[in-house]
Design a protein around this motif. Sequence first.
Motif, PDB file in Angstrom:
ATOM      1  N   ALA A  56       0.813  -1.223   0.000  1.00 40.92           N
ATOM      2  CA  ALA A  56       0.000   0.000   0.000  1.00 40.92           C
ATOM      3  C   ALA A  56       0.845   1.272   0.000  1.00 40.92           C
ATOM      4  O   ALA A  56       0.537   2.213  -0.747  1.00 40.92           O
ATOM      5  N   PRO A  57       1.932   1.368   0.787  1.00 39.81           N
ATOM      6  CA  PRO A  57       2.743   2.595   0.725  1.00 39.81           C
ATOM      7  C   PRO A  57       3.318   2.853  -0.662  1.00 39.81           C
ATOM      8  O   PRO A  57       3.304   3.990  -1.154  1.00 39.81           O
ATOM      9  N   ALA A  58       3.816   1.809  -1.320  1.00 40.73           N
ATOM     10  CA  ALA A  58       4.396   1.979  -2.651  1.00 40.73           C
ATOM     11  C   ALA A  58       3.340   2.394  -3.662  1.00 40.73           C
ATOM     12  O   ALA A  58       3.584   3.242  -4.528  1.00 40.73           O
ATOM     13  N   VAL A  59       2.145   1.812  -3.553  1.00 36.09           N
ATOM     14  CA  VAL A  59       1.080   2.154  -4.500  1.00 36.09           C
ATOM     15  C   VAL A  59       0.615   3.593  -4.285  1.00 36.09           C
ATOM     16  O   VAL A  59       0.375   4.332  -5.244  1.00 36.09           O
ATOM     17  N   LEU A  60       0.496   4.018  -3.028  1.00 37.09           N
ATOM     18  CA  LEU A  60       0.086   5.398  -2.765  1.00 37.09           C
ATOM     19  C   LEU A  60       1.146   6.389  -3.257  1.00 37.09           C
ATOM     20  O   LEU A  60       0.805   7.433  -3.826  1.00 37.09           O
ATOM     21  N   LYS A  61       2.408   6.092  -3.047  1.00 38.89           N
ATOM     22  CA  LYS A  61       3.470   6.961  -3.571  1.00 38.89           C
ATOM     23  C   LYS A  61       3.344   7.081  -5.086  1.00 38.89           C
ATOM     24  O   LYS A  61       3.456   8.175  -5.653  1.00 38.89           O
ATOM     25  N   TRP A  62       3.132   5.968  -5.733  1.00 39.13           N
ATOM     26  CA  TRP A  62       2.951   5.939  -7.195  1.00 39.13           C
ATOM     27  C   TRP A  62       1.771   6.808  -7.603  1.00 39.13           C
ATOM     28  O   TRP A  62       1.852   7.586  -8.562  1.00 39.13           O
ATOM     29  N   ASN A  81      -3.930   4.856   7.815  1.00 37.20           N
ATOM     30  CA  ASN A  81      -2.651   4.486   8.423  1.00 37.20           C
ATOM     31  C   ASN A  81      -1.499   4.538   7.425  1.00 37.20           C
ATOM     32  O   ASN A  81      -0.380   4.930   7.769  1.00 37.20           O
ATOM     33  N   THR A  82      -1.783   4.152   6.186  1.00 38.80           N
ATOM     34  CA  THR A  82      -0.740   4.211   5.158  1.00 38.80           C
ATOM     35  C   THR A  82      -0.403   5.655   4.827  1.00 38.80           C
ATOM     36  O   THR A  82       0.778   6.013   4.659  1.00 38.80           O
ATOM     37  N   ALA A  83      -1.419   6.499   4.715  1.00 34.24           N
ATOM     38  CA  ALA A  83      -1.181   7.906   4.418  1.00 34.24           C
ATOM     39  C   ALA A  83      -0.377   8.580   5.524  1.00 34.24           C
ATOM     40  O   ALA A  83       0.538   9.371   5.263  1.00 34.24           O
ATOM     41  N   HIS A 148      -2.122  -5.381  12.657  1.00 38.70           N
ATOM     42  CA  HIS A 148      -2.302  -5.210  11.215  1.00 38.70           C
ATOM     43  C   HIS A 148      -2.776  -3.780  10.934  1.00 38.70           C
ATOM     44  O   HIS A 148      -3.516  -3.204  11.731  1.00 38.70           O
ATOM     45  N   PRO A 149      -2.368  -3.175   9.798  1.00 38.57           N
ATOM     46  CA  PRO A 149      -2.775  -1.789   9.508  1.00 38.57           C
ATOM     47  C   PRO A 149      -4.246  -1.605   9.166  1.00 38.57           C
ATOM     48  O   PRO A 149      -4.677  -0.477   8.931  1.00 38.57           O
TER      49      PRO A 149
END
Length: 260
Positions: A56-62, A81-83, A148-149
């Motif tokens: 999720a972090p990599a996809v959001l950065k993308w 949480n990822t944001a 878990h997130p």
Amino acid sequence: MADMAPMEDVDDAWEDLQDVLGDHGGIIPVTYMNSIAGIKALCGRNNGAVCTSSNAPAVLKWAFERAQRVLFLPDQHLGRNTALKLGIPLDEMVVWNPFKRLGGNTPEQLRHAKMVLWQGHCSVHTRFTPGQVQSARDRYPDINVVVHPECPMETLEVADMNGSTEFIRKTINEAPAGSQWAVGTEISLVNRLALQNPDKTIFCLDPVSCPCSTMYRIHPAYLLWVLEGLAAGEVNNQITVPEQMRQEANVALERMLALR
């Protein structure tokens, strides 16, 4: 969780967001893997992607390299949480309630937001609370708390660490003998980890240990039925979707896989 984001409601939300945001920097849809094929297809045809709790972090950065905002479906907690992990403050996030006009937000709030979080959640992971974390610490002063997130933000804030199912599994399996672990995720995984690591103390944060009813639909008897059918040349319980939906959903999946 997937049932909390019906296609009709998501289509209406997407149309409203296009009308409100217009030329204000755009928005890209990102959906958690635990969603229906139609939502994955919406992401595919609107420059979006699918994500897992691991990536999720990599996809959001993308996504943020391509637009100013992200519509995250259907789990608001994983999205929030990822944001936060990426440094996006809470005042730049809004929750979209499908039962309210504009999701319960003003046009100005939507234009200011970087994250539009669909009002969905995992019924198991929202059971884990800060109070349960404190109770575990009271009983075991040296306890390690990993969650878990998909858990609420407040629970992650008081845990020692958080991560995907694979992260939790790897962390505990590689931990030293004698270590103690309170785990905030589905009880089947916690029980399996406890069996695989008899030299450690491992237990679920939630004393009621509510199982995931959706996961429990995958039963050994049903699996045997499918496998025996395949061995006999029959396909039992085959799932099909319209071809266009399949193609568009596959685009969103391939975008996620390309990030690896």
